[in-house]
Enzyme design. Sequence first.
Site, PDB file in Angstrom:
ATOM      1  N   CYS A  91      55.597  92.086 117.476  1.00 48.55           N
ATOM      2  CA  CYS A  91      55.609  91.117 118.586  1.00 48.55           C
ATOM      3  C   CYS A  91      55.071  89.841 118.121  1.00 48.55           C
ATOM      4  CB  CYS A  91      55.144  91.589 119.693  1.00 48.55           C
ATOM      5  SG  CYS A  91      55.213  90.535 121.105  1.00 48.55           S
ATOM      6  N   CYS A 202      61.187  86.006 117.708  1.00 46.31           N
ATOM      7  CA  CYS A 202      60.917  87.255 118.701  1.00 46.31           C
ATOM      8  C   CYS A 202      61.682  88.165 118.219  1.00 46.31           C
ATOM      9  CB  CYS A 202      61.470  86.555 119.931  1.00 46.31           C
ATOM     10  SG  CYS A 202      61.212  88.183 121.236  1.00 46.31           S
TER      11      CYS A 202
END
Length: 272
Positions: A91, A202
């Site tokens: 992440c 992302c």
Amino acid sequence: MLNLDLILAERRRDTGMNLIDLPIAVLDSGVGGISVLRELVRVMPNEHFLYFGDSKNAPYGEKTPEEVLHITRENLKALLARGIKALVLACNTATGSAARTLRAEYPELILIGIEPALKPASLLGDRPRVLVMATPLTLRQEKFCALMGRFSETSEILPLPCAGLVELIEDGKLCGEELDAYLKNLLSPHQNTKIDAVVLGCTHYPHVKDQIAKHLPHGAVILDGGEGTARETRRRLLEADLLRTEGEGHVEILNSSNDESRIALSQMLLNR
């Protein structure tokens, strides 16, 4: 703070497992990190993986850095209690908000983060124009600003915050009218301009890479950091003599939402 050496010793005693046979934990704010897990499994097929998607707290990218650090720290404690030999923060937002602090708190833990793939994007020609799609928090973070500064002399970098895209992917909307309308509205200002590369900042976004491509100028290259993160994880484990090179690896998928549909979505994304 949890004592990692003690936890690992207890885990080995309880299960009879060698340290090398403990799983690599992969942590994300939801189903996004499955895109990184796919690369990890491909690069290290003999390894065991424990994937934890924190869909209950998604999206991280619209929280404060302090909130993300707290959430990530608590998730790491839970993973350590299960027994892991390394942690991959799959992440970008969690990496930027928590990786440095957690490395200082657990110096004995192999901890690998991820970052937007600006380096390979900067090598695409003479001063390439690079669009960086990421969550609002990732684009505000000191880590990203420093990364952008490193490559701004050789590339023209255009940050593009994508508020709401993680939620669509978390809901399993990987195609269809709603996603198409969102991407058309987001990317239409760039459709008739010169874009050499699009960096997916992302880990959720690679799951809709084909849909993103439909709304980009012809010839734009799409990049993400999953493969580089997998290679770095393998290198770190090999360096520490913790790389499994024999036997069949397996993957366990958990999700904080306790929603079976999230597990099913994660499994589907892994098998795509």
